[in-house]
Design a protein around this motif. Structure first.
Motif, PDB file in Angstrom:
ATOM      1  N   LEU A  49      15.870   2.218  29.592  1.00 42.60           N
ATOM      2  CA  LEU A  49      15.323   2.675  28.323  1.00 42.60           C
ATOM      3  C   LEU A  49      15.381   4.188  28.300  1.00 42.60           C
ATOM      4  O   LEU A  49      14.971   4.848  29.261  1.00 42.60           O
ATOM      5  N   LEU A  50      15.871   4.746  27.209  1.00 48.27           N
ATOM      6  CA  LEU A  50      16.034   6.195  27.088  1.00 48.27           C
ATOM      7  C   LEU A  50      15.247   6.718  25.903  1.00 48.27           C
ATOM      8  O   LEU A  50      14.944   5.982  24.963  1.00 48.27           O
ATOM      9  N   GLY A  51      14.954   8.001  25.956  1.00 46.42           N
ATOM     10  CA  GLY A  51      14.284   8.645  24.847  1.00 46.42           C
ATOM     11  C   GLY A  51      14.610  10.127  24.809  1.00 46.42           C
ATOM     12  O   GLY A  51      15.104  10.695  25.782  1.00 46.42           O
ATOM     13  N   VAL A  52      14.329  10.728  23.676  1.00 47.01           N
ATOM     14  CA  VAL A  52      14.473  12.176  23.505  1.00 47.01           C
ATOM     15  C   VAL A  52      13.129  12.697  23.036  1.00 47.01           C
ATOM     16  O   VAL A  52      12.614  12.276  22.010  1.00 47.01           O
ATOM     17  N   TRP A  53      12.545  13.579  23.828  1.00 47.41           N
ATOM     18  CA  TRP A  53      11.241  14.164  23.526  1.00 47.41           C
ATOM     19  C   TRP A  53      10.184  13.090  23.250  1.00 47.41           C
ATOM     20  O   TRP A  53       9.411  13.181  22.294  1.00 47.41           O
ATOM     21  N   GLY A  54      10.155  12.030  24.048  1.00 44.51           N
ATOM     22  CA  GLY A  54       9.110  11.022  23.941  1.00 44.51           C
ATOM     23  C   GLY A  54       9.336   9.949  22.900  1.00 44.51           C
ATOM     24  O   GLY A  54       8.476   9.105  22.681  1.00 44.51           O
ATOM     25  N   ARG A  55      10.479   9.941  22.257  1.00 42.44           N
ATOM     26  CA  ARG A  55      10.788   8.909  21.262  1.00 42.44           C
ATOM     27  C   ARG A  55      11.990   8.108  21.733  1.00 42.44           C
ATOM     28  O   ARG A  55      12.993   8.680  22.157  1.00 42.44           O
ATOM     29  N   LYS A  56      11.883   6.781  21.644  1.00 38.04           N
ATOM     30  CA  LYS A  56      12.984   5.927  22.074  1.00 38.04           C
ATOM     31  C   LYS A  56      14.261   6.274  21.328  1.00 38.04           C
ATOM     32  O   LYS A  56      14.230   6.615  20.143  1.00 38.04           O
ATOM     33  N   ALA A  57      15.371   6.167  22.047  1.00 39.17           N
ATOM     34  CA  ALA A  57      16.664   6.473  21.448  1.00 39.17           C
ATOM     35  C   ALA A  57      17.725   5.563  22.062  1.00 39.17           C
ATOM     36  O   ALA A  57      17.545   5.020  23.149  1.00 39.17           O
ATOM     37  N   ALA A  58      18.835   5.425  21.357  1.00 40.62           N
ATOM     38  CA  ALA A  58      19.947   4.593  21.812  1.00 40.62           C
ATOM     39  C   ALA A  58      20.902   5.417  22.668  1.00 40.62           C
ATOM     40  O   ALA A  58      20.909   6.652  22.617  1.00 40.62           O
ATOM     41  N   TRP A  59      21.722   4.733  23.455  1.00 44.10           N
ATOM     42  CA  TRP A  59      22.683   5.407  24.333  1.00 44.10           C
ATOM     43  C   TRP A  59      23.681   6.249  23.551  1.00 44.10           C
ATOM     44  O   TRP A  59      24.173   7.241  24.059  1.00 44.10           O
TER      45      TRP A  59
END
Length: 109
Positions: A49-59
């Motif tokens: 599972l990935l995120g940018v600045w604490g928000r989930k994001a897709a690959w």
């Protein structure tokens, strides 16, 4: 473009890798360029599972300059279950908003 890839292997422990990428790079490219998959033998890119600045994001989400890419660990316990177990262990009187009353105070305050 410079971004930072962050991973927390355990509580109160954070590892970070600064990565330089070309414009238009994606989240997945940043994780692979950081070397994180090489350092973690049980790392599964498809399950991460990935995120940018604490928000989930897709690959495949494009990144911007200065983004913080976060790789999340899976939860070991469901937070709702953990709260219920803590509550039953503490008892109803020791938990809650009004558990600690002032001496001589009215009920509920």
């Amino acid at each position: 473009m410079k971004v930072v890839v962050m991973w927390s292997p355990g509580p109160r422990e954070v590892l970070e890798w600064p990565v330089a990428l070309p414009e238009g790079a994606t989240l997945g490219q940043a994780v692979m360029a950081s070397g994180l998959p090489d350092q973690l033998p049980d790392f599964e890119p498809d399950d991460a599972l990935l995120g940018v600045w604490g928000r989930k994001a897709a690959w495949n989400q494009p990144l911007r300059e200065g983004d913080r890419v976060e790789v999340y660990r899976p939860l070991r316990v469901d937070p709702k279950v953990a709260r219920r177990e803590r509550f039953t262990k503490q008892g109803a009187r020791a938990a809650g908003l009004f558990s600690k009353r002032r001496p001589g105070g009215k009920p509920g305050y």
